[in-house]
Design an enzyme around this catalytic site. Structure first.
Site, short mmCIF file in Angstrom:
data_model
loop_
_atom_site.label_atom_id
_atom_site.label_comp_id
_atom_site.label_asym_id
_atom_site.label_seq_id
_atom_site.Cartn_x
_atom_site.Cartn_y
_atom_site.Cartn_z
N GLU A 1 0.88 -1.17 0.00
CA GLU A 1 0.00 0.00 0.00
C GLU A 1 0.91 1.21 0.00
OE1 GLU A 1 -2.69 0.55 3.25
OE2 GLU A 1 -3.59 -1.41 2.96
N ASP B 1 -5.33 9.11 10.35
CA ASP B 1 -3.95 8.78 10.69
C ASP B 1 -3.49 9.40 12.00
OD1 ASP B 1 -3.04 7.04 8.56
OD2 ASP B 1 -3.41 8.76 7.24
#
Lengths: 272, 417
Positions: free
Chosen positions: A57, A68
């Site tokens: 990824e 995040d």
């Protein structure tokens, strides 16, 4: 191999199948494109694959990454501060074609939407990507993006959460290709540890809706947690820990650090 | 509560699920899907529950000090060349319009059985209002505030802490409101089981833009009646400052379907439109997704969100609520911009001419009106202007940025440091 074997949902399925044939979970490694710099990043991607990553990824940075935690936020900001554009990132990705694993882009819907879904799908496919993950695009809003991704043969991986209703899990399974991404905890990347029991139950619930592989990410950080997740999932996704290996310390040593960590994780996913 | 989701095709309010025309929606991580559905359901049932409405009205009246006055500002009118009626949200409890929304969402939090609220704040007005409601309802409360805003709105930080709220300075990104929202969203994703994210503006994922609009519409529910009673007839324009846009959407709501009343939103132009140091989102931005909804945002060609700039922490935001984007596109509302300098002039003139120390946010509306109102609206036009908050919090910042000579107070202040 045909084109479908090296790119797109079939290539992703093949990667999961190879792992399953070896009686282990597939290992999916996240790295932010061009972090900490393009050459080091390129070498880290190669190191990850060499050490046993089945799928990559590649993070394309966004200024406001709400899923995040601090580690990936900082990596994103580092790349943006260096002035690298989305086109630069996709150019970097195109240079990863020699790696014998499917590669997906991980970014936020704002990046795809601002470019226009059609153009973004074209550019991702042309860069050799097998799919795209947009963690802030929930299934009910996904129609227009999924149509463009299908047109270019890109897999669309969607996230499922322990709070998702069965109705939503069905919708997520419906729009997903490649795999279904089960969130390992309620929270952002790189902060807490995977919630094993809750996530195992989530994986079971998702299986009722799809034959696709199910990979667990968020909260997996080392060999032990990878092994724990590998007991009930088809794939294990690790990001923040790899970013720390790539970014903490001397860039020259980054590929070796990534190689060592990914090797550990690979042992973990085989240890179920 | 004139509009609900059940009325597709209505001229105002959302049409398809959570959309205002092309804008709105719900672009958030799947982890929030349950909480948003729960909130939408709590809101739907609350609206049908007379006890909720009664409780909300009583709190607004007895605790919050509503209705707020509509006041004809004679000297400011003379200076502006238009007839200015000020809607005095600065007189509401906590010193701004923010409590209108907060009290309603706090009631919803209680109905959902959640013991904890979180909020973002820019100028600190929404943070103070949330801290106030948390104290009133016995909720645990954490407020995220950009580190830059903690510095320039120190008074409100102290107020929140006195009210028992934990204030968390946010050091990431631009260290302002945008980053505070990111951090609040991350907290919510993590603690969604026991926490309500009490969003302070008409932004974010569905159903927030609708809930905040309906809760803030009390401003124009009152002002329509007050204007008719006190002035007679209809105003020529309703004007309010726009950051995320909660006071503006509340000020506009009841007028949207009234022909002949112009709706004017004043954004913050910072150092000027085109300088790259502005927060004039609708004027300078483009369609993009930020903080859970599709709207107009200051982004570059890649979609990276650009730093906003404004002297006012409350308007220092690169996005705007989706209903404002829709009102701008349809032409029903007009969005203009006032620079830092115009806002400071509006601040000074409101102090000197009306005996009202305004917050820097509505000072943008005053500043625009003084500079452009007569030309844009015509001599003697009648205008309702929402004074969305009072300016105690801004005094230090105005002295520093505006360079105002306040004589003995300034000298005393420096000695005291």
């Amino acid at each position: 191999m045909t084109a479908a074997d090296v790119q797109g949902p079939a290539a992703i399925q093949a990667a999961f199948d190879r792992a399953a044939a070896q009686d282990r979970a597939a290992l999916v490694i996240y790295l932010t494109a061009t972090y900490p710099d393009p050459a080091t990043s390129h070498a880290c991607m190669e190191a990850a694959v060499d050490a046993g990553a089945d799928i990559l990824e590649v993070g394309i940075p966004f200024s406001d990454p709400m899923m995040d935690g601090p580690t990936i936020q900082a990596a994103n900001q580092h790349v943006l501060d260096a002035g690298r554009t989305v086109s630069d990132q996709l150019g970097f990705v195109a240079d990863l074609r020699h790696l014998d694993v499917p590669t997906l882009a991980m970014t936020y819907v704002t990046i795809a939407d601002t470019r226009g879904y059609a153009r973004f799908a074209d550019e991702c496919a042309d860069a050799g990507l097998s799919g795209v993950i947009l963690p802030d695009l929930p299934a009910p809003e996904a129609g227009p993006w999924v149509a463009e991704a299908r047109r270019r043969g890109l897999a669309t991986v969607f996230l499922a959460s322990s709070v998702s209703t069965d109705e939503r899990l069905a919708a997520i399974a419906q729009v997903s290709t490649g795999w279904v991404y089960a969130a390992g905890l309620l929270g952002v990347t790189g902060v807490q540890s995977v919630a094993g029991e809750v996530t195992a139950e989530l994986v079971t619930r998702i299986r009722a809706h799809t034959d696709l592989p199910i990979a667990v990410g968020i909260g997996v950080k080392d060999r032990d947690s990878a092994a724990e997740v590998a007991r009930f999932a088809d794939g294990v996704i690790v990001g923040s820990a790899v970013i720390r290996a790539a970014g903490d310390g001397d860039p020259d040593g980054a590929p070796d650090r990534v190689h060592a960590l990914v090797g550990e994780l690979r042992a973990g996913v085989a240890g179920r | 509560m004139s509009v609900t989701d059940d009325q597709p095709g209505a001229t105002t309010g959302p049409t398809r699920e959570g959309y205002f025309g092309d804008f709105g929606g719900s672009f958030v991580p799947e982890a929030l899907s349950g909480a948003l559905a729960q909130l939408a359901e709590a809101w739907r049932t609350a609206q049908k529950d007379a006890a909720f409405t009664e409780q909300l009205d009583r709190l607004r009246r007895d605790y919050g000090g509503r209705p707020t006055p509509l006041y004809r500002a004679e000297r400011l009118s003379e200076a502006a060349g238009v007839e200015v009626w000020i809607k005095r949200e600065d007189l509401a409890h906590t010193g701004s319009h923010k409590l209108n929304n907060v009290v309603g969402q706090a009631l919803l939090t209680a109905r959902m059985g959640k013991p904890r609220v979180i909020a973002e704040t820019g100028a600190g007005q929404h943070g103070v209002a949330t801290a106030t409601a948390a104290a009133l309802f016995g909720l645990r409360c954490r407020v995220y505030m950009g580190a830059e805003d903690v510095r320039r709105q120190r008074l409100n930080v102290v107020r929140m802490q006195l009210l028992g709220t934990e204030v968390v300075p946010v050091d990431s990104g631009t260290r302002t409101l945008k980053d505070a929202i990111n951090e609040a969203l991350r907290d919510w994703v993590t603690n969604v089981d026991d926490t309500h994210y009490l969003i302070g503006s008409t932004m974010g994922p569905h159903p927030f833009p609708t809930i905040v609009r309906e809760l803030q519409s009390v401003i124009s529910v009152e002002s329509t009646q007050q204007f008719d009673f006190q002035a007679g007839g209809l105003p020529d324009a309703v004007i309010a400052c726009v950051g995320g846009g909660s006071n503006a959407i509340g000020s506009f709501a009841e007028w949207i379907d009234v022909d002949g009343v112009r709706l004017i939103g004043v954004e913050a132009a910072g150092e000027g439109v085109g300088t790259g140091r502005s927060a004039a989102t609708i004027t300078e931005g483009r369609e993009a997704v930020l903080h859970g909804s599709r709207s107009i945002v200051l982004v570059d060609d890649d979609g990276q969100v650009q730093p906003a700039h404004s002297v006012s922490a409350g308007l220092d935001y690169p996005g705007v609520g989706p209903e404002h984007a829709a009102l701008a596109r349809s032409g029903r509302a007009t969005y203009v911009a006032a620079t830092d300098a115009e806002a400071l002039e509006g601040f000074r003139r409101t102090c000197e001419l009306e005996g009202i120390i305004p917050a820097l946010e509505p000072a943008h509306a005053v500043g625009w009106l003084l500079a452009h109102g007569r030309a844009a609206l015509g001599d003697g036009a009648r205008v309702v202007l929402t004074m969305s908050g009072r300016g105690d919090k801004d005094v230090d910042e105005v002295l520093e940025v505006g360079g105002f000579d306040v004589g003995v107070a300034k000298a005393f202040g420096e000695d005291a440091r």
